[in-house]
Design a protein around this motif. Structure first.
Motif, PDB file in Angstrom:
ATOM      1  N   HIS A 166      -0.712   2.871   6.816  1.00  0.00           N
ATOM      2  CA  HIS A 166      -1.687   2.869   7.917  1.00  0.00           C
ATOM      3  C   HIS A 166      -1.693   1.570   8.720  1.00  0.00           C
ATOM      4  CE1 HIS A 166      -3.726   5.993   5.199  1.00  0.00           C
ATOM      5  NE2 HIS A 166      -3.233   6.649   6.228  1.00  0.00           N
ATOM      6  N   ASP A 167      -1.287   0.458   8.078  1.00  0.00           N
ATOM      7  CA  ASP A 167      -1.358  -0.841   8.773  1.00  0.00           C
ATOM      8  C   ASP A 167       0.013  -1.481   8.938  1.00  0.00           C
ATOM      9  OD1 ASP A 167      -4.118  -0.505   8.754  1.00  0.00           O
ATOM     10  OD2 ASP A 167      -4.329  -1.533   6.825  1.00  0.00           O
ATOM     11  N   ASP A 168       1.060  -0.759   8.553  1.00  0.00           N
ATOM     12  CA  ASP A 168       2.430  -1.245   8.730  1.00  0.00           C
ATOM     13  C   ASP A 168       2.678  -2.584   8.020  1.00  0.00           C
ATOM     14  OD1 ASP A 168       4.878  -0.521   9.668  1.00  0.00           O
ATOM     15  OD2 ASP A 168       4.677  -1.577  11.576  1.00  0.00           O
ATOM     16  N   ALA A 169       2.002  -2.808   6.895  1.00  0.00           N
ATOM     17  CA  ALA A 169       2.147  -4.081   6.173  1.00  0.00           C
ATOM     18  C   ALA A 169       3.515  -4.176   5.505  1.00  0.00           C
ATOM     19  CB  ALA A 169       1.056  -4.186   5.102  1.00  0.00           C
ATOM     20  N   ASP A 170       3.978  -5.430   5.304  1.00  0.00           N
ATOM     21  CA  ASP A 170       5.191  -5.601   4.505  1.00  0.00           C
ATOM     22  C   ASP A 170       4.809  -5.541   3.020  1.00  0.00           C
ATOM     23  OD1 ASP A 170       4.280  -8.171   3.700  1.00  0.00           O
ATOM     24  OD2 ASP A 170       5.206  -9.088   5.456  1.00  0.00           O
ATOM     25  N   VAL A 171       5.814  -5.565   2.161  1.00  0.00           N
ATOM     26  CA  VAL A 171       5.583  -5.337   0.724  1.00  0.00           C
ATOM     27  C   VAL A 171       4.657  -6.403   0.131  1.00  0.00           C
ATOM     28  CG1 VAL A 171       6.718  -5.243  -1.540  1.00  0.00           C
ATOM     29  CG2 VAL A 171       7.753  -4.088   0.433  1.00  0.00           C
ATOM     30  N   GLU A 172       4.945  -7.687   0.450  1.00  0.00           N
ATOM     31  CA  GLU A 172       4.127  -8.768  -0.127  1.00  0.00           C
ATOM     32  C   GLU A 172       2.677  -8.646   0.322  1.00  0.00           C
ATOM     33  OE1 GLU A 172       5.297 -10.468  -2.430  1.00  0.00           O
ATOM     34  OE2 GLU A 172       7.379  -9.916  -2.075  1.00  0.00           O
ATOM     35  N   THR A 173       2.473  -8.428   1.615  1.00  0.00           N
ATOM     36  CA  THR A 173       1.111  -8.337   2.146  1.00  0.00           C
ATOM     37  C   THR A 173       0.368  -7.179   1.499  1.00  0.00           C
ATOM     38  OG1 THR A 173       1.954  -9.172   4.237  1.00  0.00           O
ATOM     39  CG2 THR A 173      -0.232  -8.159   4.295  1.00  0.00           C
ATOM     40  N   ALA A 174       1.052  -6.044   1.370  1.00  0.00           N
ATOM     41  CA  ALA A 174       0.402  -4.855   0.802  1.00  0.00           C
ATOM     42  C   ALA A 174      -0.033  -5.115  -0.637  1.00  0.00           C
ATOM     43  CB  ALA A 174       1.351  -3.663   0.869  1.00  0.00           C
ATOM     44  N   LEU A 175       0.854  -5.727  -1.445  1.00  0.00           N
ATOM     45  CA  LEU A 175       0.518  -6.001  -2.846  1.00  0.00           C
ATOM     46  C   LEU A 175      -0.620  -7.007  -2.939  1.00  0.00           C
ATOM     47  CD1 LEU A 175       4.126  -6.171  -4.354  1.00  0.00           C
ATOM     48  CD2 LEU A 175       2.377  -4.474  -4.918  1.00  0.00           C
ATOM     49  N   GLU A 176      -0.553  -8.042  -2.121  1.00  0.00           N
ATOM     50  CA  GLU A 176      -1.603  -9.073  -2.165  1.00  0.00           C
ATOM     51  C   GLU A 176      -2.941  -8.513  -1.715  1.00  0.00           C
ATOM     52  OE1 GLU A 176      -0.233 -12.540  -0.034  1.00  0.00           O
ATOM     53  OE2 GLU A 176       1.458 -12.666  -1.443  1.00  0.00           O
ATOM     54  N   GLY A 210      10.348   1.500   2.577  1.00  0.00           N
ATOM     55  CA  GLY A 210      11.637   2.069   2.997  1.00  0.00           C
ATOM     56  C   GLY A 210      11.458   3.406   3.694  1.00  0.00           C
ATOM     57  N   THR A 211      10.523   4.188   3.183  1.00  0.00           N
ATOM     58  CA  THR A 211      10.240   5.505   3.775  1.00  0.00           C
ATOM     59  C   THR A 211       9.742   5.362   5.207  1.00  0.00           C
ATOM     60  OG1 THR A 211       9.666   6.372   1.611  1.00  0.00           O
ATOM     61  CG2 THR A 211       8.767   7.545   3.481  1.00  0.00           C
ATOM     62  N   MET A 212       8.813   4.427   5.403  1.00  0.00           N
ATOM     63  CA  MET A 212       8.264   4.247   6.751  1.00  0.00           C
ATOM     64  C   MET A 212       9.326   3.634   7.669  1.00  0.00           C
ATOM     65  SD  MET A 212       5.505   5.689   6.107  1.00  0.00           S
ATOM     66  CE  MET A 212       4.608   5.619   7.648  1.00  0.00           C
ATOM     67  N   ARG A 214      -7.445  16.294   9.754  1.00  0.00           N
ATOM     68  CA  ARG A 214      -8.313  16.072   8.583  1.00  0.00           C
ATOM     69  C   ARG A 214      -7.528  15.586   7.369  1.00  0.00           C
ATOM     70  NH1 ARG A 214     -11.175  21.893   8.611  1.00  0.00           N
ATOM     71  NH2 ARG A 214     -11.893  21.876  10.764  1.00  0.00           N
ATOM     72  N   ILE A 215      -6.191  15.774   7.386  1.00  0.00           N
ATOM     73  CA  ILE A 215      -5.401  15.358   6.214  1.00  0.00           C
ATOM     74  C   ILE A 215      -4.491  14.168   6.537  1.00  0.00           C
ATOM     75  CG2 ILE A 215      -5.493  17.652   5.132  1.00  0.00           C
ATOM     76  CD1 ILE A 215      -2.514  18.002   6.030  1.00  0.00           C
ATOM     77  N   SER A 216      -4.741  13.492   7.653  1.00  0.00           N
ATOM     78  CA  SER A 216      -3.892  12.370   8.062  1.00  0.00           C
ATOM     79  C   SER A 216      -4.734  11.383   8.865  1.00  0.00           C
ATOM     80  CB  SER A 216      -2.724  12.877   8.913  1.00  0.00           C
ATOM     81  OG  SER A 216      -3.225  13.526  10.080  1.00  0.00           O
ATOM     82  N   THR A 217      -4.129  10.255   9.217  1.00  0.00           N
ATOM     83  CA  THR A 217      -4.783   9.282  10.098  1.00  0.00           C
ATOM     84  C   THR A 217      -3.775   8.874  11.158  1.00  0.00           C
ATOM     85  OG1 THR A 217      -6.078   8.422   8.244  1.00  0.00           O
ATOM     86  CG2 THR A 217      -5.954   7.037  10.212  1.00  0.00           C
ATOM     87  N   GLY A 218      -4.045   9.232  12.391  1.00  0.00           N
ATOM     88  CA  GLY A 218      -3.145   8.850  13.484  1.00  0.00           C
ATOM     89  C   GLY A 218      -1.716   9.326  13.269  1.00  0.00           C
ATOM     90  N   GLY A 219      -1.566  10.513  12.681  1.00  0.00           N
ATOM     91  CA  GLY A 219      -0.213  11.054  12.467  1.00  0.00           C
ATOM     92  C   GLY A 219       0.478  10.509  11.229  1.00  0.00           C
ATOM     93  N   ARG A 220      -0.211   9.671  10.457  1.00  0.00           N
ATOM     94  CA  ARG A 220       0.368   9.147   9.211  1.00  0.00           C
ATOM     95  C   ARG A 220      -0.363   9.764   8.016  1.00  0.00           C
ATOM     96  NH1 ARG A 220       2.929   3.318   9.979  1.00  0.00           N
ATOM     97  NH2 ARG A 220       4.288   3.948  11.693  1.00  0.00           N
ATOM     98  N   TYR A 221       0.400  10.024   6.971  1.00  0.00           N
ATOM     99  CA  TYR A 221      -0.124  10.808   5.842  1.00  0.00           C
ATOM    100  C   TYR A 221      -0.072  10.014   4.543  1.00  0.00           C
ATOM    101  CZ  TYR A 221       0.458  14.897   8.886  1.00  0.00           C
ATOM    102  OH  TYR A 221       0.378  15.793   9.928  1.00  0.00           O
ATOM    103  N   LEU A 222      -1.247   9.887   3.897  1.00  0.00           N
ATOM    104  CA  LEU A 222      -1.269   9.376   2.519  1.00  0.00           C
ATOM    105  C   LEU A 222      -1.972  10.457   1.684  1.00  0.00           C
ATOM    106  CD1 LEU A 222      -2.458   5.867   1.237  1.00  0.00           C
ATOM    107  CD2 LEU A 222      -1.910   7.860  -0.144  1.00  0.00           C
ATOM    108  N   ILE A 223      -1.143  11.365   1.186  1.00  0.00           N
ATOM    109  CA  ILE A 223      -1.644  12.497   0.392  1.00  0.00           C
ATOM    110  C   ILE A 223      -1.413  12.177  -1.084  1.00  0.00           C
ATOM    111  CG2 ILE A 223      -1.281  14.956  -0.130  1.00  0.00           C
ATOM    112  CD1 ILE A 223      -0.124  15.163   2.803  1.00  0.00           C
TER     113      ILE A 223
END
Ligand SMILES: CC(=O)[C@@H](O)[C@H](O)C[C@H](N)C(=O)O
Ligand SMILES: O=CC(=O)COP(=O)(O)O
Length: 266
Positions: A248-258, A215-217, A13-22
């Motif tokens: 959640h989608d393993d995006a790179d930095v540019e893609t995530a910002l855009e 970097g964390t991921m 309930r506090i994660s998605t597929g083992g990944r956490y954005l709290i």
């Protein structure tokens, strides 16, 4: 009775597929009613729309959380201190597992300053909290910081020690500070079998925030427990969307910002 099933059900309930954005918002005790926490209802609505898996507050704020969290998870933090009190490292208990369950929490969270003079008491309290939470099948997030006289709060060896302590006393997820780069942080992640998430610290630029998450991921961590970088943003939904794209989608930095409409920073 085996309570592992309760712990795994609640962790989902506090994660998605083992990944956490709290997104922690316990800072109302530590820092006071800072930007983003005054109208906490609207902040929670924005960040849960943006892709947060869970929000975290102290128990008293629960009535303001539930109507606005859009079905996402809820963690109750059970110790605290203030920056205007005698010693910020001296976190005192503010609640119990039973309190957290009464206000509808999916997990509990506890802050320990490993290396401080309060470490022995905080370690005992964390160990007891883990035992009590296991009785109810409730997961424990340990916020394990390396903090105290002469301690470098970003030293990977100290961070590795802190996260390992959290596993040894029975926590289910551990949050710590980011060491600054993926290579050094991978040594922190390797120190424990628990999912490791990072704190964000004080707010930087959007690019700095997203690069830190990337970097964390890349270090093999499970996500973030990121407060001020998200809830103090002028557009909390957009920055959550960018952080979610990486986690959640393993995006790179540019893609995530855009993808979040944050490509060009003012
Ligand atoms: C305000 C801070 O420095 C944070 O890193 C806190 O120590 C973390 C915690 N969420 C708190 O507010 O006590
Ligand atoms: O509870 C606090 C955290 O988990 C981290 O907060 P920050 O504002 O991202 O340091």
């Amino acid at each position: 009775m085996n309570t592992d099933v309760g712990i795994s059900a609640r962790l989902e309930r506090i994660s998605t597929g083992g990944r956490y954005l709290i997104v922690p918002m316990d800072h109302g005790i530590t820092l006071g009613p800072v930007k983003g926490l005054v109208d906490i209802e609207s902040t929670i609505d924005s960040i849960t729309r943006g892709g947060a898996d869970a929000v975290l507050t102290h128990k008293g704020t629960a009535p303001r959380v539930h109507p606005n969290k859009n079905g996402k998870g809820y963690i109750v933090h059970v110790n605290g201190s203030t920056v205007i009190g005698p010693d910020e490292e001296d976190k005192r208990l503010t609640g119990t597992v039973e309190d957290a369950l009464r206000v509808g929490a999916d997990a509990v969270s506890f802050h320990i300053n490993v290396g401080s003079e309060y470490e022995p008491d905080q370690m005992t309290q964390l160990a007891n909290l883990c035992s009590r939470a296991a009785d109810f099948g409730v997961p424990v997030l340990a916020m394990a910081y390396a903090r105290g006289p002469g301690i470098d709060e970003k030293d990977p060896e100290s961070l590795a020690h802190a996260v390992r302590l959290a596993e040894e006393v029975g926590a289910d997820v551990v949050k710590t500070a980011y060491s600054g780069d993926a290579e050094s942080f991978s040594r922190v992640v390797e120190a424990t079998r628990l999912p490791v998430v990072i704190a964000g610290g004080s707010r930087g630029t959007d690019r700095e925030t997203v690069e830190m998450v990337r970097g964390t991921m890349d270090a093999g961590a499970a996500g973030v427990s990121m407060g001020r970088s998200i809830f103090q943003h002028d557009d909390p939904e957009a920055i959550t969307r960018a952080v979610s794209a990486v986690i959640h989608d393993d995006a790179d930095v540019e893609t995530a910002l855009e993808r979040a409409g944050l490509g060009i920073e003012a």
